[in-house]
Scaffold this motif. Structure first.
Motif, PDB file in Angstrom:
ATOM      1  N   TYR A   1       0.830  -1.203   0.000  1.00 53.78           N
ATOM      2  CA  TYR A   1       0.000   0.000   0.000  1.00 53.78           C
ATOM      3  C   TYR A   1       0.866   1.255   0.000  1.00 53.78           C
ATOM      4  N   GLN A   2       1.888   1.273   0.862  1.00 56.08           N
ATOM      5  CA  GLN A   2       2.784   2.434   0.943  1.00 56.08           C
ATOM      6  C   GLN A   2       3.522   2.646  -0.379  1.00 56.08           C
ATOM      7  N   PHE A   3       3.992   1.566  -0.977  1.00 59.54           N
ATOM      8  CA  PHE A   3       4.718   1.667  -2.242  1.00 59.54           C
ATOM      9  C   PHE A   3       3.811   2.231  -3.334  1.00 59.54           C
ATOM     10  N   ASN A   4       2.609   1.725  -3.431  1.00 60.02           N
ATOM     11  CA  ASN A   4       1.668   2.198  -4.455  1.00 60.02           C
ATOM     12  C   ASN A   4       1.260   3.639  -4.204  1.00 60.02           C
ATOM     13  N   ARG A   5       1.136   4.011  -2.939  1.00 57.38           N
ATOM     14  CA  ARG A   5       0.780   5.389  -2.617  1.00 57.38           C
ATOM     15  C   ARG A   5       1.885   6.350  -3.052  1.00 57.38           C
ATOM     16  N   GLN A   6       3.138   5.961  -2.805  1.00 56.07           N
ATOM     17  CA  GLN A   6       4.253   6.806  -3.224  1.00 56.07           C
ATOM     18  C   GLN A   6       4.317   6.909  -4.750  1.00 56.07           C
ATOM     19  N   LYS A   7       4.045   5.797  -5.431  1.00 57.19           N
ATOM     20  CA  LYS A   7       4.031   5.810  -6.885  1.00 57.19           C
ATOM     21  C   LYS A   7       2.942   6.739  -7.405  1.00 57.19           C
ATOM     22  N   GLU A   8       1.791   6.690  -6.758  1.00 55.45           N
ATOM     23  CA  GLU A   8       0.669   7.532  -7.152  1.00 55.45           C
ATOM     24  C   GLU A   8       0.994   9.000  -6.914  1.00 55.45           C
ATOM     25  N   LEU A   9       1.651   9.310  -5.796  1.00 54.66           N
ATOM     26  CA  LEU A   9       2.033  10.694  -5.512  1.00 54.66           C
ATOM     27  C   LEU A   9       3.020  11.210  -6.554  1.00 54.66           C
ATOM     28  N   LYS A  10       3.984  10.368  -6.939  1.00 52.43           N
ATOM     29  CA  LYS A  10       4.947  10.779  -7.963  1.00 52.43           C
ATOM     30  C   LYS A  10       4.233  11.013  -9.285  1.00 52.43           C
ATOM     31  N   SER A  11       3.296  10.158  -9.620  1.00 52.54           N
ATOM     32  CA  SER A  11       2.543  10.306 -10.855  1.00 52.54           C
ATOM     33  C   SER A  11       1.720  11.587 -10.829  1.00 52.54           C
ATOM     34  N   ASP A  12       1.049  11.850  -9.712  1.00 51.76           N
ATOM     35  CA  ASP A  12       0.252  13.075  -9.582  1.00 51.76           C
ATOM     36  C   ASP A  12       1.135  14.311  -9.677  1.00 51.76           C
ATOM     37  N   THR A  13       2.305  14.247  -9.066  1.00 56.64           N
ATOM     38  CA  THR A  13       3.222  15.380  -9.093  1.00 56.64           C
ATOM     39  C   THR A  13       3.687  15.649 -10.519  1.00 56.64           C
ATOM     40  N   ARG A  14       4.003  14.586 -11.260  1.00 56.47           N
ATOM     41  CA  ARG A  14       4.442  14.739 -12.637  1.00 56.47           C
ATOM     42  C   ARG A  14       3.321  15.346 -13.482  1.00 56.47           C
ATOM     43  N   GLU A  15       2.103  14.858 -13.306  1.00 58.63           N
ATOM     44  CA  GLU A  15       0.964  15.381 -14.051  1.00 58.63           C
ATOM     45  C   GLU A  15       0.721  16.841 -13.713  1.00 58.63           C
ATOM     46  N   ASP A  16       0.845  17.193 -12.426  1.00 58.59           N
ATOM     47  CA  ASP A  16       0.684  18.594 -12.027  1.00 58.59           C
ATOM     48  C   ASP A  16       1.729  19.476 -12.704  1.00 58.59           C
ATOM     49  N   GLY A  17       2.961  18.979 -12.779  1.00 55.54           N
ATOM     50  CA  GLY A  17       4.021  19.734 -13.445  1.00 55.54           C
ATOM     51  C   GLY A  17       3.729  19.945 -14.916  1.00 55.54           C
TER      52      GLY A  17
END
Length: 93
Positions: free
Chosen positions: A21-37
């Motif tokens: 769960y923690q690993f997937n959450r971090q992956k999702e945060l990185k993906s969201d951050t990239r999309e925001d950028g």
């Protein structure tokens, strides 16, 4: 002993689930951050384009204003020329 093994398996399962769960959450945060950028960069390009359009619009408005003034002067000149022509025609008759 079987209860301890069952408990150990259950605890191990919970730990693995939590880590996944923690690993997937971090992956999702990185993906969201990239999309925001990417979205911010696109908005920056759009903003620059709008600014360029505004500058071009102001320049066009100035040109239209200048042309309007020139047309007014030409109309006044034509009006004066018509008056002179009318006077010449009156004198010629």
């Amino acid at each position: 002993m079987t209860i301890e093994i069952g408990t150990l398996i259950a605890v191990s399962g919970l730990i693995i689930s939590f880590l996944a769960y923690q690993f997937n959450r971090q992956k999702e945060l990185k993906s969201d951050t990239r999309e925001d950028g990417e979205i911010k960069a696109q908005l920056g390009y759009i903003s620059k384009g709008v600014d360029d359009i505004r500058i071009e619009l102001r320049a066009s408005e100035k040109q239209i204003g200048a042309l309007g003034e020139r047309v007014t002067r030409v109309e006044e000149s034509a009006k004066q020329a018509h008056k002179r022509i009318d006077n010449l025609e009156k004198e010629g008759n």
